[in-house]
Design an enzyme around this catalytic site. Structure first.
Site, PDB file in Angstrom:
ATOM      1  CG  LEU A   1      -2.216  -0.741   1.208  1.00  0.00           C
ATOM      2  CD1 LEU A   1      -2.855  -0.724   2.590  1.00  0.00           C
ATOM      3  CD2 LEU A   1      -3.174  -0.149   0.181  1.00  0.00           C
ATOM      4  CG  ASP A   2       0.725   4.034  -3.126  1.00  0.00           C
ATOM      5  OD1 ASP A   2       1.710   3.386  -3.506  1.00  0.00           O
ATOM      6  OD2 ASP A   2      -0.225   4.329  -3.865  1.00  0.00           O
TER       7      ASP A   2
END
Length: 203
Positions: free
Chosen positions: A45-46
């Protein structure tokens, strides 16, 4: 096989070390919330995204979850700028043309509320007075794909939280919390049984 479900907080790297900055500017990492040795994230996930991250100590399981060929559906709750009309939602459902090609059709619905805890720090409502929550399910995982999709239809993403990957859901986990599940590998039939099935299949 052990599988760990983690609610990754906002502004945390999806890795256990931060090699990008000096010690005085170190960003939060997975090591700050999940003290389990020998596990690795299945996908990512960013830094500015939140929600479900799966980790395991089993390489085959990680590959099965993260390999795009397996098309694990991923569901996100997304707070976007403004109020998308039905045409914008339908464009997302049909697939939009990004620079790296058209996206696959997505499942999209409008939400009355997110059902999520408030972000820390919270969104600045003075800068963003009109927002809408959407739920999107996609079956591919391009770089920052959901953000690019909503921007393409004129409604940039302000907050993005992944709530499900395949059968695994974020339910019951607060930011920074995790739980372990034990998965059992499917049992292979004896060699003789496999040969018998093969013979039967040729009849």
């Amino acid at each position: 096989m052990n599988l760990y479900l983690l609610h990754k907080p906002y502004r945390m790297l999806s890795q256990f070390t931060d090699r990008g900055v000096g010690e005085s500017e170190r960003r939060a990492t997975l090591a700050d919330v999940i003290p389990v040795p020998g596990v690795y994230a299945a996908g990512r996930l960013d830094y500015d995204s939140e929600g479900l991250l799966l980790l395991s100590d089993d390489g085959e399981l990680i590959h099965r979850i993260s390999d795009p060929r397996h098309k694990q559906p991923k569901t996100y709750r997304v707070q976007v700028e403004g109020e998308p009309d039905e045409a914008a939602l339908q464009a997302l459902r049909n697939g939009v043309a990004l620079k790296d090609g058209s996206t696959r059709p997505a499942k999209v619905r409008r939400l009355a509320e997110s059902g999520l805890p408030e972000r820390d720090p919270p969104l600045d409502t003075r800068r963003h007075p009109r927002t809408t929550w959407l739920e999107l399910t996609i079956t591919e995982g391009r770089n920052r794909q959901v953000r690019r999709m909503t921007a393409h239809v004129g409604h940039p993403t302000l907050r993005l939280v992944r709530v499900a990957i395949g059968p695994w859901r974020l339910d019951g986990l607060a930011p920074g919390e995790w739980r372990r599940e034990t998965l059992h590998a499917p049992r292979r039939p004896p060699a003789g049984a496999r040969r018998g099935q093969a013979r039967g299949g040729r009849r």
